[in-house]
Design an enzyme around this catalytic site. Structure first.
Site, PDB file in Angstrom:
ATOM      1  N   SER A  71      -4.852  -4.252  -7.707  1.00  0.00           N
ATOM      2  CA  SER A  71      -4.716  -3.605  -6.403  1.00  0.00           C
ATOM      3  C   SER A  71      -5.824  -2.603  -6.122  1.00  0.00           C
ATOM      4  CB  SER A  71      -3.358  -2.910  -6.283  1.00  0.00           C
ATOM      5  OG  SER A  71      -3.282  -1.820  -7.182  1.00  0.00           O
ATOM      6  N   LYS A 129      -3.559   4.554  -6.972  1.00  0.00           N
ATOM      7  CA  LYS A 129      -4.156   4.186  -5.687  1.00  0.00           C
ATOM      8  C   LYS A 129      -5.192   5.245  -5.315  1.00  0.00           C
ATOM      9  CE  LYS A 129      -1.000   0.919  -5.211  1.00  0.00           C
ATOM     10  NZ  LYS A 129      -1.354  -0.480  -5.496  1.00  0.00           N
TER      11      LYS A 129
END
Length: 655
Positions: A85, A179
Site C-alpha cells: 500500500s 501510511k
C-alpha cells in the site's frame, strides 16, 4: 479499475536479543609460598570470583533486555511491511522482475498470494505487465521476498504533513498500519486531479499541498527509462519514444511534432543523442508516449501488434507493482491488458538526463520543457553565464511568455552534469548533480483543479540546444504519485438522529467508465472526466471532503489504487470499540511514530542463476468445504532462498 485491496497491517518482525556479557580480569597477586591453608583460601576466593562473574553476567543480560524493552517501548521499534500500500516508498511482500523484452527491473506486489492471518498460500500470481514497455511477463516462478524492515521513531514531538507514520488501525486497535500523513487537525481535505487540496478551519478557499522537494523526488515512479528500449518491437516498426523532432506545418505527427531536427544524431546502441553547434534556433529532442494498450507479445513470444495500430497516448497512473494477473495466458483478454485499472491522466512529470556540453558559442542555450494541459513550462539555461530562467506559456497566444524566476547555476561553458527538471504539485524544481537550485522568486503557480489534457500532452517533454554542441544520455521520464478520488458513502447517524452503531456502506464510487479507452484522445478524455466528476460531486461530494477535528489526522497510501486508507476506512467497528472520531480520521492518541529508515530490505540470492537454493517452501491452505485451490504447487514454490547478500541499494532514509 479493480476493487480496492485492504492493506494488511504493519507487523513486528521476530526479534531475538543478543546476549552480552561483561567480565573482570582477576587482579595480579604477589607470589607466596603455598600452604594448605593458603591453598584453601585461594580456592574460596576463586569460587567467590566465579560466582560473582556468573551473577554479573546474568545481571548484564537482564539489564540489556530491560534497556532493549525500554528502547522499544519509548524510543524506536522495528517493523516489517507486509503489503504494497506504500509502494514505491516501501515494499511489502513482492517479486523482483526483470522484463524479458526490455530488461527493465521492477518490483511486483505479491501480498495477495498469502492469507495474512495464517501465512498460507492462497493463490499464485502468474503474469505481470512491464510499465516500461507494456509487455506481458511470466512471473509464476519468479522468486518472492518479504517486505522491507523499517525502523520507527516513537519519540516524535510532532507530526508534519507528508511524514510516513505508523499508527493504530481505527477499526482494529491491536493492528498497526503505515501510511503517509496528508491531513492535519482542523483542516478539510479533498482530492482533485490526483493532488491534495486543503482548506484551513478559518478559510473558505482550498489550496494545493506541495510535497517537500526531497519527498517529491524520492517517490517518483518511472514512466520510461531510455536505457531499456524494447529492441524487438522497435525492429518490427514500433517507434522510438525519444526522437529528434521539429514542429509540423500540418499539425500532424505526435502532438504536432514529426521526426526531423537535422542538427541531432543518434546512437541507438549507446542510447545517446548528440546535437551540433552550427544552429541558431532551438533544436528539439522530444519524448512521445508510445505505450501499448495491450501486450504486443503473445504466448509464444511473437509480436502481435503492427505499426499502423500504434498511437501516442496520455501518461496514466499505471504502476507495475499492481499489474498482476493470476489467470492463465490462454484465457487472458487482449484488450487493455497493460493499462487495465489505470485510466487517469498524470500531468505531473519529471525529466532526468545526463548532459555533456563540448562546445558553447555565443548565446549558447540549453532548454528543458514540460507540458501539462494548456501550460508549457521551460527551464532555459544560458550556457555562457549559467543563468537558468523558468518560464510559463499558459495562454492561447504562444508569443505570451511569463518569466517566473531566475537562478545562477554551474551549467556554464563546457562540462558534464546530471540535470533533473520537474513540474509537480503546481511547482517547478530544478536539480543539478543532485543539488536543488534556489531561485530568486517563487516557482509555484496556481493551477486548475480540473484536468485539462490537450494534444500537447501526447509529447509532454523535450530537450533543446542552441549554438551548443552537446550529448544527452541516461534519459528517464518519471511521474508523481496519483491520489485517486474514491468515495465511500456511510450514514453516521440513525434515522432518529441519534449516533449510529449499526452503519452500512451504501456504495463506493470510482471515476473510471470510458476513460481508459480515451487516453489516445486528450480532449475526449477531458470531457468525459469532467462529466463523471460532476456526477460524482453532485451525488457524493460531501462524502469526498474529509473534515478533521482538533485531534484528528488523515492518512493516505502512496500506492493509492491498492491502499485501504482514510478514503476507504469503514465505520462498523469503531463505536463498538468506544471510538467516535470521523470515519476516515486517525486520532492523535493512535499515532505510534515516524518511519525513519529501511534497515533491511530483502536479501539478494546468488548461485543457481541468481535464484539461490530453496530451504523453505510455502504451505497450502487446508481443504475446506470441498474447496481446493488449483495450480498452487506450494511445495515447489520456495519462500526462503539462500545464500544471499544485503540489498544495500534499498537501505535508505524514508521520505
Amino acid at each position: 479499475m479493480s476493487a480496492k485491496k485492504p492493506s494488511a497491517p504493519a507487523t513486528n518482525p521476530d526479534k531475538t536479543g543478543t546476549d552480552t556479557s561483561s567480565s573482570k580480569s582477576p587482579e595480579k597477586k604477589k607470589s607466596t609460598t603455598a600452604t594448605a591453608a593458603g591453598t584453601g583460601q585461594r580456592k574460596k576466593n576463586a569460587k567467590r570470583r566465579q560466582g560473582d562473574g556468573m551473577r554479573e553476567t546474568v545481571e548484564s543480560i537482564a539489564i540489556a533486555f530491560v534497556l532493549a524493552f525500554m528502547f522499544k517501548t519509548f524510543q524506536a521499534e522495528a517493523y516489517v511491511i507486509p503489503t504494497g500500500s506504500m509502494a514505491p516508498t516501501l515494499y511489502g511482500r513482492h517479486k523482483d522482475v526483470t522484463c524479458s523484452e526490455c530488461g527493465f527491473h521492477f518490483a511486483l506486489g505479491a501480498s495477495t498470494e498469502l492469507d495474512q492471518e495464517s501465512g498460507r498460500l492462497m493463490g499464485r500470481i502468474e503474469y505481470a505487465v512491464c510499465s516500461n514497455c507494456g509487455t506481458l511477463q511470466d512471473v509464476k516462478d519468479a522468486p518472492v521476498f518479504n517486505g522491507d524492515r523499517i525502523l520507527v521513531n516513537k519519540q516524535v514531538p510532532g507530526f508534519d504533513r507528508f511524514d510516513v507514520v505508523v499508527f493504530k488501525n481505527p477499526e482494529q486497535g491491536h493492528v498497526n498500519y503505515i501510511k503517509r500523513l496528508v491531513g492535519l487537525p482542523n483542516e478539510t481535505l479533498r482530492i482533485r486531479k490526483g493532488d491534495l487540496w486543503v482548506k484551513k478551519a478559518d478559510d473558505d478557499v482550498y489550496s494545493i499541498q506541495r510535497k517537500p522537494p526531497s519527498v517529491q523526488k524520492d517517490i517518483q515512479l518511472t514512466v520510461y527509462d531510455d536505457h531499456h528500449p524494447a529492441q524487438r518491437l522497435i525492429a518490427a516498426g514500433w517507434p522510438e519514444r525519444w526522437e529528434p523532432s521539429e514542429r509540423s506545418t500540418e499539425n500532424d505527427g505526435a502532438a504536432g511534432w514529426v521526426p526531423g531536427a537535422a542538427a541531432w544524431t543518434t546512437d541507438r546502441d549507446a542510447r545517446t543523442y548528440s546535437c551540433s553547434s552550427d544552429v541558431t534556433d532551438d533544436q528539439w529532442l522530444r519524448y512521445r508516449h508510445f505505450m501499448p494498450v495491450s501486450s504486443p507479445v503473445d504466448a509464444s513470444g511473437s509480436i502481435l501488434q503492427t505499426p499502423p495500430t500504434i498511437q501516442p497516448m496520455l501518461v496514466a497512473d499505471f504502476c507495475s507493482f499492481n499489474a498482476v494477473m493470476p489467470i492463465s495466458r490462454e484465457n487472458m483478454p487482449r484488450d487493455s491488458v497493460a493499462f487495465q485499472g489505470a485510466p487517469f491522466w498524470v500531468g505531473d512529470l519529471t525529466i532526468n538526463a545526463t548532459v555533456e556540453v563540448t562546445e558553447a558559442n555565443d548565446q549558447a542555450a540549453m532548454v528543458f520543457e514540460l507540458v501539462e494541459g494548456p501550460s508549457t513550462f521551460q527551464c532555459r539555461i544560458d550556457l555562457t553565464t549559467g543563468t537558468a530562467e523558468l518560464t510559463d506559456q499558459s495562454t492561447a497566444d504562444p508569443a505570451v511568455i511569463t518569466t517566473m524566476a531566475t537562478a545562477e547555476t554551474q551549467l556554464q561553458g563546457t562540462g558534464e552534469w546530471d540535470v533533473t527538471f520537474a513540474n509537480v504539485d503546481d511547482r517547478l524544481c530544478l536539480w543539478v548533480d543532485g543539488a536543488l537550485i534556489n531561485f530568486d522568486n517563487s516557482t509555484e503557480y496556481d493551477g486548475s483543479e480540473i484536468p485539462q489534457p490537450t494534444q500537447k500532452d501526447l509529447a509532454p517533454c523535450g530537450i533543446a540546444f542552441t549554438n551548443a554542441a552537446a550529448t544527452v544520455s541516461n534519459l528517464v521520464l518519471e511521474r508523481d504519485i496519483y491520489y485517486r478520488n474514491d468515495i465511500m458513502q456511510f450514514d453516521q447517524t440513525n434515522e432518529d438522529g441519534s449516533f449510529g452503531t449499526d452503519v452500512q456502506p451504501h456504495n463506493e464510487v470510482r471515476q473510471k467508465d470510458g476513460l481508459q479507452a480515451m487516453l489516445h484522445d486528450p480532449e475526449a478524455w477531458a470531457i468525459k472526466y469532467q462529466e463523471e466528476s460532476a456526477d460524482l460531486l453532485e451525488g457524493y461530494g460531501t462524502y469526498g471532503e474529509y473534515q478533521l477535528d482538533a485531534d484528528e489526522y488523515l492518512m493516505f497510501g502512496d500506492n493509492s489504487s491498492m491502499s485501504k486508507d482514510s478514503r476507504l476506512f469503514d465505520y462498523l467497528s469503531r463505536p463498538l470499540n468506544g471510538v467516535f472520531s470521523h470515519r476516515y480520521a486517525v486520532r492523535e492518541q493512535d499515532l505510534i511514530g515516524r518511519a525513519l529508515y529501511i534497515f533491511w530490505p530483502h536479501g539478494i540470492p546468488f548461485l543457481n542463476d541468481g535464484k539461490g537454493i530453496a530451504v523453505r517452501y510455502h504451505k497450502e491452505p487446508p481443504k475446506q468445504q470441498g474447496w481446493a485451490p488449483s495450480n498452487l504447487d506450494a511445495d515447489e514454490y520456495p519462500s526462503v532462498r539462500v545464500p544471499f547478500y544485503p540489498n544495500v541499494g534499498r537501505m535508505k532514509k524514508i521520505r
